[in-house]
Design a protein around this motif. Structure first.
Motif, PDB file in Angstrom:
ATOM      1  N   GLU A  46      20.846  15.969  29.460  1.00 21.49           N
ATOM      2  CA  GLU A  46      21.494  15.907  30.773  1.00 21.49           C
ATOM      3  C   GLU A  46      20.691  15.077  31.769  1.00 21.49           C
ATOM      4  O   GLU A  46      21.248  14.311  32.538  1.00 21.49           O
ATOM      5  N   ARG A  47      19.378  15.231  31.762  1.00 25.02           N
ATOM      6  CA  ARG A  47      18.531  14.442  32.660  1.00 25.02           C
ATOM      7  C   ARG A  47      17.195  14.173  31.982  1.00 25.02           C
ATOM      8  O   ARG A  47      16.753  14.941  31.120  1.00 25.02           O
ATOM      9  N   ASP A  48      16.562  13.086  32.390  1.00 21.32           N
ATOM     10  CA  ASP A  48      15.329  12.639  31.761  1.00 21.32           C
ATOM     11  C   ASP A  48      14.153  13.402  32.364  1.00 21.32           C
ATOM     12  O   ASP A  48      13.807  13.213  33.540  1.00 21.32           O
ATOM     13  N   LEU A  49      13.521  14.276  31.559  1.00 19.24           N
ATOM     14  CA  LEU A  49      12.364  15.040  32.018  1.00 19.24           C
ATOM     15  C   LEU A  49      11.057  14.301  31.793  1.00 19.24           C
ATOM     16  O   LEU A  49      10.037  14.655  32.382  1.00 19.24           O
ATOM     17  N   PHE A  50      11.061  13.309  30.903  1.00 16.28           N
ATOM     18  CA  PHE A  50       9.934  12.398  30.680  1.00 16.28           C
ATOM     19  C   PHE A  50       8.667  13.131  30.231  1.00 16.28           C
ATOM     20  O   PHE A  50       7.550  12.776  30.614  1.00 16.28           O
ATOM     21  N   PHE A  51       8.823  14.186  29.388  1.00 15.33           N
ATOM     22  CA  PHE A  51       7.671  14.851  28.788  1.00 15.33           C
ATOM     23  C   PHE A  51       7.108  14.070  27.612  1.00 15.33           C
ATOM     24  O   PHE A  51       6.039  14.416  27.097  1.00 15.33           O
ATOM     25  N   GLU A  52       7.827  13.000  27.196  1.00 14.19           N
ATOM     26  CA  GLU A  52       7.315  12.186  26.107  1.00 14.19           C
ATOM     27  C   GLU A  52       5.990  11.517  26.480  1.00 14.19           C
ATOM     28  O   GLU A  52       5.147  11.271  25.615  1.00 14.19           O
ATOM     29  N   LEU A  53       5.816  11.237  27.753  1.00 14.97           N
ATOM     30  CA  LEU A  53       4.556  10.622  28.187  1.00 14.97           C
ATOM     31  C   LEU A  53       3.384  11.576  27.990  1.00 14.97           C
ATOM     32  O   LEU A  53       2.295  11.167  27.542  1.00 14.97           O
ATOM     33  N   ASP A  54       3.596  12.868  28.301  1.00 11.23           N
ATOM     34  CA  ASP A  54       2.533  13.858  28.080  1.00 11.23           C
ATOM     35  C   ASP A  54       2.234  14.012  26.594  1.00 11.23           C
ATOM     36  O   ASP A  54       1.058  14.107  26.189  1.00 11.23           O
ATOM     37  N   ALA A  55       3.291  14.040  25.774  1.00 14.60           N
ATOM     38  CA  ALA A  55       3.083  14.162  24.332  1.00 14.60           C
ATOM     39  C   ALA A  55       2.355  12.945  23.774  1.00 14.60           C
ATOM     40  O   ALA A  55       1.467  13.060  22.906  1.00 14.60           O
ATOM     41  N   MET A  56       2.690  11.763  24.292  1.00 15.77           N
ATOM     42  CA  MET A  56       2.015  10.545  23.829  1.00 15.77           C
ATOM     43  C   MET A  56       0.537  10.571  24.204  1.00 15.77           C
ATOM     44  O   MET A  56      -0.331  10.223  23.381  1.00 15.77           O
ATOM     45  N   ASP A  57       0.230  10.999  25.420  1.00 22.05           N
ATOM     46  CA  ASP A  57      -1.180  11.100  25.819  1.00 22.05           C
ATOM     47  C   ASP A  57      -1.927  12.110  24.944  1.00 22.05           C
ATOM     48  O   ASP A  57      -3.094  11.889  24.572  1.00 22.05           O
ATOM     49  N   HIS A  58      -1.268  13.227  24.603  1.00 23.70           N
ATOM     50  CA  HIS A  58      -1.911  14.262  23.789  1.00 23.70           C
ATOM     51  C   HIS A  58      -2.204  13.755  22.378  1.00 23.70           C
ATOM     52  O   HIS A  58      -3.299  13.973  21.832  1.00 23.70           O
ATOM     53  N   LEU A  59      -1.247  13.051  21.782  1.00 23.14           N
ATOM     54  CA  LEU A  59      -1.452  12.532  20.432  1.00 23.14           C
ATOM     55  C   LEU A  59      -2.437  11.364  20.427  1.00 23.14           C
ATOM     56  O   LEU A  59      -3.177  11.172  19.447  1.00 23.14           O
TER      57      LEU A  59
ATOM     58  N   LYS B  35       4.558   9.554  14.641  1.00 21.52           N
ATOM     59  CA  LYS B  35       5.141  10.125  15.861  1.00 21.52           C
ATOM     60  C   LYS B  35       4.647   9.391  17.103  1.00 21.52           C
ATOM     61  O   LYS B  35       5.411   9.171  18.055  1.00 21.52           O
ATOM     62  N   LEU B  36       3.385   8.984  17.066  1.00 21.95           N
ATOM     63  CA  LEU B  36       2.841   8.250  18.213  1.00 21.95           C
ATOM     64  C   LEU B  36       3.528   6.899  18.378  1.00 21.95           C
ATOM     65  O   LEU B  36       3.853   6.490  19.505  1.00 21.95           O
ATOM     66  N   ASP B  37       3.754   6.198  17.264  1.00 22.77           N
ATOM     67  CA  ASP B  37       4.485   4.918  17.355  1.00 22.77           C
ATOM     68  C   ASP B  37       5.903   5.132  17.896  1.00 22.77           C
ATOM     69  O   ASP B  37       6.388   4.351  18.730  1.00 22.77           O
ATOM     70  N   GLN B  38       6.535   6.211  17.445  1.00 20.04           N
ATOM     71  CA  GLN B  38       7.891   6.507  17.927  1.00 20.04           C
ATOM     72  C   GLN B  38       7.886   6.832  19.419  1.00 20.04           C
ATOM     73  O   GLN B  38       8.756   6.366  20.179  1.00 20.04           O
ATOM     74  N   LEU B  39       6.889   7.627  19.847  1.00 17.88           N
ATOM     75  CA  LEU B  39       6.804   7.982  21.270  1.00 17.88           C
ATOM     76  C   LEU B  39       6.497   6.754  22.127  1.00 17.88           C
ATOM     77  O   LEU B  39       7.014   6.635  23.240  1.00 17.88           O
TER      78      LEU B  39
END
Length: 314
Positions: A24-37, A171-175
């Motif tokens: 429904e809306r972009d929460l943009f948690f992918e950036l946090d996951a990318m930093d973590h990985l 997963k990091l490349d995908q993120l």
């Protein structure tokens, strides 16, 4: 890797809620996951570089040709380990035919490895060939031996640590791709909003200039109306002053004419009065003379009567 217990909550229901909400809306948690990985991968790469430096310091230096042949043996060992791990996985899943096909490929790679080892053995002394030549795995930073058997290679490439780092890197490349796409989309949205805002500002400026022009035209029209009304008022006042002047002149003329008429009537009346007075004076004089004559006659008759009375009395 022994990282301890995770402090996060691992719940499939929360994951499903997040996946629904992210549509429904972009929460943009992918950036946090990318930093973590990226922190995991950076630590693994750091350990890999340290292991390479340590091996370079401890192992004997060999020529570039021998190093290339040893690298070829390591690559074939890696291929054998990956194929054996995949065959074991397929066998565990019940896919026996595919597992047999992969084992046939393993036999072909083993033959290539044997040829590569012969070339490597012939390019260096026997004493140096017997020494264990180590290599650092680029995926999980573990040590690999040049003379490791197939079981050791299968355990490494099919182990949880190696497969876990493979999964993290994929997963990091995908993120990274996802984050790049979302950042591009966000930049485009931001640019579009800025263009819309600038267009609205230009429209507002145009409307403002139009409103200013309208206000100016209205103010000019009001000034024109005021000037017209003022000129009309001036003309009216001038006409009124002219009328008053004409009226005043007419009144002055009528007054002068009436004064002349009054003067003439006064002269005539004075003349008439003087003639009447003269006639009255003449009448008065005649009356007085007649009265005097009458009185004289009356006096004479009275004196005669008195004399006659006296004489009669006598």
């Amino acid at each position: 890797m022994d990282l301890g217990e995770c402090t996060k909550i691992h719940d499939l229901a929360l994951r499903a809620d997040y996946e629904i909400a992210s549509k429904e809306r972009d929460l943009f948690f992918e950036l946090d996951a990318m930093d973590h990985l990226e922190s995991f991968i950076a630590e693994c790469d750091r350990r890999t570089e340290l292991a390479k430096k340590r091996l370079a310091e401890t192992q004997e230096e060999i020529s570039a040709e021998v190093a290339a042949k040893a690298e070829k043996v390591h690559e074939l060992n890696e291929d054998i380990g990956k194929l054996l791990a995949k065959a074991e996985q397929l066998g565990a899943e019940g896919n026996v035919d595919e597992s047999q096909k992969i084992l046939m490929e393993v036999e072909k790679v083993r033959a290539k490895k044997k040829e590569a080892e012969e070339e490597y053995r012939n390019s260096m002394p026997a004493s140096s060939f017997q020494q264990q030549k180590l290599r650092v795995c680029e995926v999980c930073s573990a040590y690999l031996g040049l003379h490791d058997n197939d079981r050791r290679l299968a355990d490494h490439f099919g182990g949880k640590l190696h497969l876990g780092f493979i999964q993290i890197r994929e997963k990091l490349d995908q993120l990274r791709k996802t984050v790049a796409e979302k950042q591009e989309k966000r930049n485009q949205d931001r640019l579009r909003r800025r263009e819309e805002r600038e267009r609205e500002e230009r429209i507002g400026q145009r409307s403002g200039s139009r409103n200013r022009d309208r206000r100016r035209s209205r103010s000019r029209e009001r000034r024109r109306r005021r000037s017209r009304s003022a000129s009309r008022e001036k003309r009216k006042s001038r006409s009124k002053s002219r009328e008053r002047e004409r009226h005043r002149r007419h009144r002055s003329r009528s007054r002068s004419h009436s004064r002349g008429h009054r003067r003439g009537s006064r002269d005539r009346s004075s003349k008439h009065k003087s003639s009447r007075e003269k006639s009255r004076e003449r009448e008065k004089k005649e009356k007085s003379s007649s009265e005097r004559r009458h009185e004289s006659t009356n006096g004479k008759s009275r004196s005669k009567r008195s004399e006659e009375r006296e004489a009669g009395e006598i």
